[in-house]
Design a protein around this motif. Structure first.
Motif, short mmCIF file in Angstrom:
data_model
loop_
_atom_site.label_atom_id
_atom_site.label_comp_id
_atom_site.label_asym_id
_atom_site.label_seq_id
_atom_site.Cartn_x
_atom_site.Cartn_y
_atom_site.Cartn_z
N VAL A 124 31.13 56.46 29.56
CA VAL A 124 30.23 57.51 29.74
C VAL A 124 29.03 56.97 29.92
N ASP A 125 28.46 55.93 29.25
CA ASP A 125 27.39 55.39 29.30
C ASP A 125 26.99 54.65 30.78
N ASP A 126 28.08 53.93 31.29
CA ASP A 126 28.05 53.36 32.64
C ASP A 126 28.02 54.52 33.68
N HIS A 127 28.75 55.53 33.58
CA HIS A 127 29.18 56.19 34.82
C HIS A 127 29.07 57.57 34.80
N SER A 128 28.50 58.20 33.56
CA SER A 128 28.31 59.65 33.52
C SER A 128 26.79 59.97 34.01
#
Length: 284
Positions: free
Chosen positions: A46-50
Protein backbone atom coordinates in the motif's frame (compact mmCIF):
# COMPACT_ATOMS: atom_id res chain seq x y z
CA UNK A 1 -25.13 -17.82 -17.29
CA UNK A 2 -22.63 -18.52 -14.51
CA UNK A 3 -20.01 -21.10 -15.43
CA UNK A 4 -20.21 -24.33 -13.43
CA UNK A 5 -16.51 -23.96 -12.71
CA UNK A 6 -17.06 -20.66 -10.92
CA UNK A 7 -18.13 -20.41 -7.27
CA UNK A 8 -21.75 -19.48 -6.72
CA UNK A 9 -22.34 -15.85 -5.77
CA UNK A 10 -23.90 -14.91 -2.46
CA UNK A 11 -27.66 -14.50 -2.39
CA UNK A 12 -30.43 -13.07 -0.20
CA UNK A 13 -30.64 -14.90 3.11
CA UNK A 14 -26.89 -14.94 3.74
CA UNK A 15 -25.54 -12.93 6.65
CA UNK A 16 -23.19 -10.92 4.44
CA UNK A 17 -26.11 -9.97 2.21
CA UNK A 18 -27.68 -8.31 5.26
CA UNK A 19 -24.61 -6.57 6.72
CA UNK A 20 -22.14 -5.84 3.90
CA UNK A 21 -24.31 -3.12 2.38
CA UNK A 22 -25.47 -1.56 5.63
CA UNK A 23 -24.08 1.96 6.08
CA UNK A 24 -22.58 0.85 9.41
CA UNK A 25 -19.96 -0.86 7.28
CA UNK A 26 -18.41 2.58 6.83
CA UNK A 27 -17.53 2.61 10.53
CA UNK A 28 -15.87 -0.84 10.47
CA UNK A 29 -13.99 -0.86 7.16
CA UNK A 30 -11.16 1.39 8.44
CA UNK A 31 -10.44 -1.11 11.23
CA UNK A 32 -10.19 -3.92 8.68
CA UNK A 33 -7.85 -1.80 6.58
CA UNK A 34 -5.60 -1.04 9.55
CA UNK A 35 -5.50 -4.74 10.37
CA UNK A 36 -4.50 -5.49 6.79
CA UNK A 37 -1.73 -2.91 6.48
CA UNK A 38 -0.27 -3.84 9.86
CA UNK A 39 1.15 -6.84 8.01
CA UNK A 40 4.57 -5.64 6.76
CA UNK A 41 4.09 -6.99 3.23
CA UNK A 42 0.60 -5.55 2.82
CA UNK A 43 1.64 -2.26 4.40
CA UNK A 44 4.62 -2.00 2.06
CA UNK A 45 2.43 -2.75 -0.95
CA UNK A 46 0.00 0.00 0.00
CA UNK A 47 2.83 2.38 0.88
CA UNK A 48 4.58 1.79 -2.45
CA UNK A 49 1.69 1.42 -4.87
CA UNK A 50 -1.61 2.75 -3.50
CA UNK A 51 -3.14 6.13 -4.32
CA UNK A 52 -4.58 6.49 -0.81
CA UNK A 53 -2.47 9.62 -0.21
CA UNK A 54 -3.06 11.39 -3.53
CA UNK A 55 -6.66 10.30 -4.12
CA UNK A 56 -8.10 9.22 -0.74
CA UNK A 57 -11.77 9.58 -1.66
CA UNK A 58 -11.41 7.92 -5.05
CA UNK A 59 -9.39 5.07 -3.56
CA UNK A 60 -11.98 4.52 -0.84
CA UNK A 61 -14.88 4.62 -3.31
CA UNK A 62 -13.25 2.08 -5.62
CA UNK A 63 -12.50 -0.31 -2.77
CA UNK A 64 -16.01 -0.01 -1.40
CA UNK A 65 -17.62 -0.62 -4.77
CA UNK A 66 -15.42 -3.65 -5.33
CA UNK A 67 -16.45 -5.12 -1.99
CA UNK A 68 -20.11 -4.48 -2.80
CA UNK A 69 -19.75 -6.35 -6.08
CA UNK A 70 -18.32 -9.41 -4.29
CA UNK A 71 -21.50 -9.69 -2.24
CA UNK A 72 -24.22 -8.15 -4.41
CA UNK A 73 -22.82 -8.44 -7.91
CA UNK A 74 -24.25 -11.86 -8.72
CA UNK A 75 -22.51 -13.15 -11.83
CA UNK A 76 -20.37 -9.99 -11.92
CA UNK A 77 -18.69 -11.03 -8.65
CA UNK A 78 -16.42 -13.57 -10.34
CA UNK A 79 -15.33 -11.04 -12.97
CA UNK A 80 -14.56 -8.55 -10.22
CA UNK A 81 -12.41 -11.19 -8.55
CA UNK A 82 -10.49 -11.72 -11.79
CA UNK A 83 -10.09 -7.96 -12.24
CA UNK A 84 -8.59 -7.63 -8.78
CA UNK A 85 -6.06 -10.36 -9.43
CA UNK A 86 -5.04 -8.69 -12.69
CA UNK A 87 -4.72 -5.39 -10.83
CA UNK A 88 -2.43 -6.89 -8.19
CA UNK A 89 -0.24 -9.08 -10.40
CA UNK A 90 2.47 -6.39 -10.80
CA UNK A 91 2.51 -5.19 -7.20
CA UNK A 92 5.76 -6.28 -5.58
CA UNK A 93 8.71 -4.94 -3.65
CA UNK A 94 10.51 -5.31 -0.32
CA UNK A 95 8.86 -4.93 3.09
CA UNK A 96 10.25 -3.28 6.23
CA UNK A 97 11.96 -6.51 7.28
CA UNK A 98 13.85 -6.77 4.02
CA UNK A 99 11.65 -9.57 2.68
CA UNK A 100 10.46 -9.65 -0.90
CA UNK A 101 6.69 -9.40 -1.23
CA UNK A 102 4.16 -9.85 -3.99
CA UNK A 103 0.52 -8.86 -3.60
CA UNK A 104 -0.67 -12.25 -4.83
CA UNK A 105 1.57 -14.31 -2.56
CA UNK A 106 -1.07 -16.66 -1.11
CA UNK A 107 -0.27 -15.90 2.55
CA UNK A 108 -0.48 -12.14 1.95
CA UNK A 109 -3.57 -12.23 -0.25
CA UNK A 110 -5.35 -14.53 2.21
CA UNK A 111 -4.48 -12.31 5.19
CA UNK A 112 -6.16 -9.31 3.56
CA UNK A 113 -9.31 -11.38 3.14
CA UNK A 114 -9.09 -12.99 6.59
CA UNK A 115 -9.19 -9.65 8.41
CA UNK A 116 -12.87 -9.23 7.60
CA UNK A 117 -14.03 -11.95 10.00
CA UNK A 118 -12.81 -10.55 13.34
CA UNK A 119 -13.83 -7.02 12.37
CA UNK A 120 -17.33 -8.11 11.33
CA UNK A 121 -17.71 -9.84 14.71
CA UNK A 122 -16.61 -6.80 16.67
CA UNK A 123 -18.71 -4.44 14.56
CA UNK A 124 -21.76 -6.61 15.23
CA UNK A 125 -21.01 -6.55 18.95
CA UNK A 126 -20.78 -2.77 19.16
CA UNK A 127 -22.83 -1.37 16.29
CA UNK A 128 -25.70 -3.80 15.72
CA UNK A 129 -26.37 -7.08 17.55
CA UNK A 130 -23.84 -9.72 18.65
CA UNK A 131 -24.02 -12.87 16.56
CA UNK A 132 -25.00 -16.22 17.98
CA UNK A 133 -22.43 -19.07 17.78
CA UNK A 134 -24.38 -20.53 14.84
CA UNK A 135 -24.38 -17.16 13.07
CA UNK A 136 -20.64 -16.75 13.71
CA UNK A 137 -20.04 -20.08 11.99
CA UNK A 138 -22.24 -19.10 9.06
CA UNK A 139 -20.47 -15.77 8.83
CA UNK A 140 -17.11 -17.53 8.62
CA UNK A 141 -18.32 -19.88 5.88
CA UNK A 142 -19.57 -17.00 3.73
CA UNK A 143 -16.21 -15.19 3.46
CA UNK A 144 -14.68 -18.54 2.52
CA UNK A 145 -17.10 -18.58 -0.41
CA UNK A 146 -16.09 -15.02 -1.24
CA UNK A 147 -12.47 -16.10 -1.06
CA UNK A 148 -13.12 -18.63 -3.80
CA UNK A 149 -14.63 -15.84 -5.92
CA UNK A 150 -11.48 -13.77 -5.35
CA UNK A 151 -9.21 -16.66 -6.32
CA UNK A 152 -8.06 -17.59 -2.80
CA UNK A 153 -7.42 -21.30 -2.53
CA UNK A 154 -9.13 -23.23 0.27
CA UNK A 155 -5.74 -24.47 1.50
CA UNK A 156 -4.62 -20.88 2.15
CA UNK A 157 -7.44 -20.08 4.60
CA UNK A 158 -8.28 -21.81 7.89
CA UNK A 159 -11.26 -24.03 7.18
CA UNK A 160 -13.26 -23.39 10.36
CA UNK A 161 -13.60 -20.72 13.05
CA UNK A 162 -11.79 -23.06 15.45
CA UNK A 163 -8.83 -23.15 13.06
CA UNK A 164 -9.03 -19.44 12.38
CA UNK A 165 -8.24 -18.13 15.87
CA UNK A 166 -4.88 -19.90 16.35
CA UNK A 167 -3.93 -18.70 12.86
CA UNK A 168 -5.01 -15.16 13.74
CA UNK A 169 -3.15 -15.15 17.07
CA UNK A 170 0.03 -16.34 15.36
CA UNK A 171 -0.23 -13.63 12.71
CA UNK A 172 -0.73 -10.97 15.37
CA UNK A 173 2.20 -12.16 17.48
CA UNK A 174 4.69 -12.90 14.70
CA UNK A 175 3.84 -10.60 11.79
CA UNK A 176 1.93 -7.47 12.66
CA UNK A 177 3.69 -4.18 13.32
CA UNK A 178 2.90 -0.49 13.46
CA UNK A 179 3.71 0.25 9.84
CA UNK A 180 3.98 3.69 8.29
CA UNK A 181 0.56 3.22 6.72
CA UNK A 182 -0.99 2.27 10.08
CA UNK A 183 0.43 5.47 11.55
CA UNK A 184 -1.01 7.57 8.73
CA UNK A 185 -4.45 5.99 8.77
CA UNK A 186 -4.80 6.58 12.51
CA UNK A 187 -3.48 10.15 12.45
CA UNK A 188 -6.41 12.63 12.65
CA UNK A 189 -4.05 15.35 11.44
CA UNK A 190 -3.59 13.61 8.09
CA UNK A 191 -4.48 16.14 5.37
CA UNK A 192 -7.57 14.97 3.53
CA UNK A 193 -9.33 17.24 1.02
CA UNK A 194 -13.11 17.61 1.02
CA UNK A 195 -15.00 14.94 -0.92
CA UNK A 196 -15.26 15.55 -4.66
CA UNK A 197 -18.36 17.50 -5.57
CA UNK A 198 -18.62 19.27 -2.23
CA UNK A 199 -20.38 22.62 -2.84
CA UNK A 200 -18.15 25.67 -2.50
CA UNK A 201 -20.02 26.96 0.54
CA UNK A 202 -19.42 23.68 2.37
CA UNK A 203 -15.80 23.51 1.27
CA UNK A 204 -15.21 26.67 3.29
CA UNK A 205 -16.22 24.82 6.46
CA UNK A 206 -14.25 21.66 5.69
CA UNK A 207 -11.18 22.68 7.76
CA UNK A 208 -13.45 23.00 10.79
CA UNK A 209 -15.24 19.64 10.43
CA UNK A 210 -12.40 17.51 9.06
CA UNK A 211 -10.46 17.22 12.33
CA UNK A 212 -13.44 16.17 14.53
CA UNK A 213 -14.54 13.64 11.92
CA UNK A 214 -10.99 12.31 11.64
CA UNK A 215 -10.72 11.98 15.43
CA UNK A 216 -14.03 10.09 15.55
CA UNK A 217 -12.92 7.75 12.78
CA UNK A 218 -9.58 7.05 14.47
CA UNK A 219 -11.32 6.44 17.80
CA UNK A 220 -13.87 3.97 16.36
CA UNK A 221 -11.17 2.29 14.27
CA UNK A 222 -8.95 1.62 17.27
CA UNK A 223 -11.95 0.51 19.33
CA UNK A 224 -13.05 -2.06 16.75
CA UNK A 225 -9.60 -3.63 16.54
CA UNK A 226 -9.27 -6.82 18.61
CA UNK A 227 -7.52 -6.08 21.95
CA UNK A 228 -4.58 -8.31 21.05
CA UNK A 229 -4.01 -6.20 17.93
CA UNK A 230 -4.18 -2.95 19.89
CA UNK A 231 -1.60 -4.34 22.33
CA UNK A 232 0.67 -5.51 19.52
CA UNK A 233 0.53 -2.12 17.78
CA UNK A 234 0.91 -0.13 20.98
CA UNK A 235 -2.46 1.58 20.64
CA UNK A 236 -3.74 2.82 23.96
CA UNK A 237 -7.28 1.97 25.03
CA UNK A 238 -8.73 2.80 28.45
CA UNK A 239 -11.86 1.78 30.30
CA UNK A 240 -13.15 5.29 29.60
CA UNK A 241 -12.55 4.75 25.89
CA UNK A 242 -14.48 1.49 26.10
CA UNK A 243 -17.45 3.20 27.74
CA UNK A 244 -17.42 5.93 25.11
CA UNK A 245 -17.39 3.37 22.29
CA UNK A 246 -20.29 1.49 23.87
CA UNK A 247 -22.30 4.70 24.14
CA UNK A 248 -21.52 5.56 20.52
CA UNK A 249 -22.53 2.05 19.46
CA UNK A 250 -25.79 2.29 21.37
CA UNK A 251 -26.71 5.44 19.44
CA UNK A 252 -25.80 3.80 16.13
CA UNK A 253 -27.83 0.69 16.98
CA UNK A 254 -30.91 2.80 17.69
CA UNK A 255 -30.64 5.29 14.84
CA UNK A 256 -29.59 3.27 11.79
CA UNK A 257 -32.55 0.83 11.76
CA UNK A 258 -34.89 3.85 11.74
CA UNK A 259 -33.36 5.30 8.58
CA UNK A 260 -35.17 4.96 5.23
CA UNK A 261 -33.64 2.36 2.95
CA UNK A 262 -31.99 4.98 0.72
CA UNK A 263 -29.96 6.14 3.72
CA UNK A 264 -29.49 2.82 5.50
CA UNK A 265 -27.96 0.87 2.58
CA UNK A 266 -25.17 1.66 0.17
CA UNK A 267 -26.21 2.13 -3.48
CA UNK A 268 -25.14 -1.27 -4.87
CA UNK A 269 -26.70 -3.10 -1.95
CA UNK A 270 -29.88 -1.03 -2.21
CA UNK A 271 -30.24 -1.86 -5.91
CA UNK A 272 -29.62 -5.57 -5.29
CA UNK A 273 -32.14 -5.67 -2.47
CA UNK A 274 -34.77 -3.96 -4.64
CA UNK A 275 -34.09 -6.40 -7.49
CA UNK A 276 -34.42 -9.39 -5.14
CA UNK A 277 -37.81 -8.13 -3.97
CA UNK A 278 -39.00 -7.72 -7.56
CA UNK A 279 -37.98 -11.27 -8.44
CA UNK A 280 -39.27 -12.76 -5.22
CA UNK A 281 -35.87 -14.02 -4.10
CA UNK A 282 -35.75 -11.88 -0.95
CA UNK A 283 -36.33 -13.99 2.18
CA UNK A 284 -39.51 -13.31 4.04
Amino acid sequence: MTSTTEPLPLAPGTILWDIAGDTRLLFSLPAALVLQVAHPAVGAGVDDHSTFRTDPWGRAARSLESLQLWVYGGERAAEEGRRLRRLHKDISGTDTRGRAYHALTPAHYAWVHATAYPIFLRAARYLSDPLTPEQERRLYDEPLRLGAILGIKARDMPGTPEEFWPYFDTMVEEELERTVVVEELLDPRRPIPPPPGTPAVLRRFWPYVRRPLARLQAFVTVGLLPPSVRDRLGLGWTSRDERRLRRFGAVVRRVVPLLPERLRYLPTARAARAASRRTGTSPS
